[in-house]
Design a protein around this motif. Structure first.
Motif, mmCIF file in Angstrom:
data_model
loop_
_atom_site.group_PDB
_atom_site.id
_atom_site.type_symbol
_atom_site.label_atom_id
_atom_site.label_comp_id
_atom_site.label_asym_id
_atom_site.label_seq_id
_atom_site.Cartn_x
_atom_site.Cartn_y
_atom_site.Cartn_z
ATOM 1 N N PRO A 12 -19.878 35.883 -5.402
ATOM 2 C CA PRO A 12 -19.100 36.353 -6.939
ATOM 3 C C PRO A 12 -20.142 35.399 -8.111
ATOM 4 N N TYR A 14 -21.219 34.872 -12.045
ATOM 5 C CA TYR A 14 -20.808 35.001 -13.309
ATOM 6 C C TYR A 14 -21.667 34.394 -14.296
ATOM 7 N N ASP A 40 -19.071 39.100 -12.067
ATOM 8 C CA ASP A 40 -17.768 39.288 -12.824
ATOM 9 C C ASP A 40 -17.924 39.198 -14.321
ATOM 10 N N ASN A 63 -14.735 39.963 -17.633
ATOM 11 C CA ASN A 63 -14.641 38.838 -16.823
ATOM 12 C C ASN A 63 -13.396 38.446 -16.100
ATOM 13 N N GLN A 66 -13.128 33.699 -10.674
ATOM 14 C CA GLN A 66 -13.907 33.884 -9.266
ATOM 15 C C GLN A 66 -13.103 34.553 -8.316
ATOM 16 N N ALA A 69 -13.037 38.051 -8.313
ATOM 17 C CA ALA A 69 -14.389 38.770 -8.079
ATOM 18 C C ALA A 69 -14.578 38.697 -6.216
ATOM 19 N N LEU A 70 -14.018 37.574 -5.713
ATOM 20 C CA LEU A 70 -13.960 37.407 -4.473
ATOM 21 C C LEU A 70 -13.148 38.513 -3.541
ATOM 22 N N THR A 87 -18.354 34.036 2.453
ATOM 23 C CA THR A 87 -18.599 33.995 0.892
ATOM 24 C C THR A 87 -19.458 32.773 0.482
ATOM 25 N N ASP A 89 -21.645 30.761 -2.702
ATOM 26 C CA ASP A 89 -21.737 30.545 -4.371
ATOM 27 C C ASP A 89 -22.993 31.040 -4.934
ATOM 28 N N GLY A 156 -16.689 26.913 -1.622
ATOM 29 C CA GLY A 156 -16.773 28.191 -1.709
ATOM 30 C C GLY A 156 -17.295 28.808 -0.658
ATOM 31 N N ARG A 174 -8.358 33.160 -11.177
ATOM 32 C CA ARG A 174 -9.252 32.212 -11.491
ATOM 33 C C ARG A 174 -9.229 31.244 -10.122
ATOM 34 N N MET A 175 -9.451 29.847 -10.467
ATOM 35 C CA MET A 175 -9.931 29.110 -9.526
ATOM 36 C C MET A 175 -8.803 28.651 -8.318
#
Lengths: 229, 113
Positions: A12, A14, A40, A63, A66, A69-70, A87, A89, A156, A174-175
């Motif tokens: 992912p 951004y 993203d 956007n 994350q 996006a995953l 996955t 980062d 990640g 999100r996170m």
């Protein structure tokens, strides 16, 4: 790759155009080819930064975060009939060399999902004290919410087999997805395992990384996730 | 009629008008709205009613009773709104994701490592 399973790496991205070529080169040097980059909604010139790389490219027009996006990367990998998905980062924190280690239990079918942990290895470079404390608290919170007590709360780097890929659905954009992943592991009774990975805290990743405020936001998202799922 | 009664009644009139012209028109919503409005109007015009009700429920003053109930209603509305935002976000995500998946491409690349 030495196995017959189709292998993909989901990244992912951004606004990481400055560092992504370096990350992709690191993967290519080790012979990894099935790379899925999920943009993203970056506002920098990511497409241009990627022009020299043979990769799958997906773009969120806006956007979303994350987690989203995953999930997009997972769904795309599913459509390619992926046997293993890792996955990774985009900010240069992860080491391509750790991928082989992480996928071993998947290939030998001893785990459905392998989670990277920075605290199982001695080689966590340059982590700050405050980050350590936050991650300790996050571990505990994850345990309270999911019943899974990991050594690392938010890493990640993960490897999933076909079963995990088919069952796990991330709805937290999100996170908070990192904790949601644990709920999903629990819900689907997936076999999980933690293995040490090296996280390199470079000046770049520190500046891009999450602040302490961010972790409060994650907690908030988690509580709401539990209330509204 | 006192000043505060005029202010409150005017406010309620505006909210009602806004609701009827802009928002939902489901029968349930309208019934609930009218129940709430009639309660509000009655209590504004006859504040002593709330005090009598409050005494029955073991609350000191009528104003306090109204305050407690308002908090409950506000929480209910907040939660409803939040659930709605979440479902909107889910739809939005789905649409952005579908778009990304439809337009997924394999970049050719030029460098060989």
């Amino acid at each position: 790759m030495s196995n017959s399973l189709s292998f993909f790496i989901v990244i992912p991205v951004y606004n990481e155009a400055d560092i992504i070529p370096e990350v992709l080169l690191g993967l290519q040097v080790l012979g990894y080819t099935g790379i899925i980059v999920v943009d993203d909604g970056s506002t920098d010139n990511l497409r241009y930064a990627l022009r020299n790389f043979s990769i799958y490219f997906l773009r969120h027009e806006k956007n979303l975060g994350q987690g989203a996006a995953l999930q997009t990367g997972f769904e795309f990998a599913r459509s390619l009939d992926a046997g293993i998905v890792v996955t990774f980062d985009a900010d240069g924190q992860h080491q391509a060399i750790d991928i082989a280690k992480l996928t071993e239990p998947i290939i030998s079918n001893t785990a459905d999902i392998v989670l990277g942990s920075r605290f199982l290895s001695e080689s966590t470079e340059g982590i700050s004290r405050i980050k350590k404390i936050i991650l300790q608290i996050a571990r505990l919170i994850n345990f309270i919410f999911s019943g899974i007590y990991l050594t690392d709360a938010h890493n990640g780097m993960r490897a999933l087999n076909r079963k995990a890929l088919g069952l796990i659905t991330l709805r937290e954009n999100r996170m908070a997805h990192a904790s949601e992943l644990l709920f999903e592991i629990r819900r689907h009774r997936l076999r999980y395992m933690e293995l040490p990975v090296t996280i390199r805290y470079t000046a770049y990743s520190k500046q891009k990384g999450q602040s302490a405020i961010e972790s409060v936001k994650i907690l908030f998202d988690l509580v709401l996730h539990k209330l509204f799922k | 009629m006192s000043g505060i009664q005029i202010i409150l009644l005017t406010g309620i009139a505006f909210i009602t008008l806004y609701f009827l012209t802009r928002l939902h028109r489901r029968a349930v919503d309208i019934i609930v709205l009218f129940l709430l409005i009639s309660c509000a109007v009655v209590f504004i015009l006859k504040p002593e009613l709330t005090s009598r009700l409050a005494a029955k429920l073991g609350v000191g003053r009528g104003v306090d009773l109204v305050f407690y109930i308002s908090i409950l209603i506000i929480w209910f509305v907040l939660i409803k709104l939040y659930a709605r935002i979440r479902s909107l976000e889910e739809n939005y995500t789905r649409s952005v994701r579908e778009n990304a998946l439809t337009h997924a491409m394999k970049l050719p690349g030029s460098s060989e490592v």
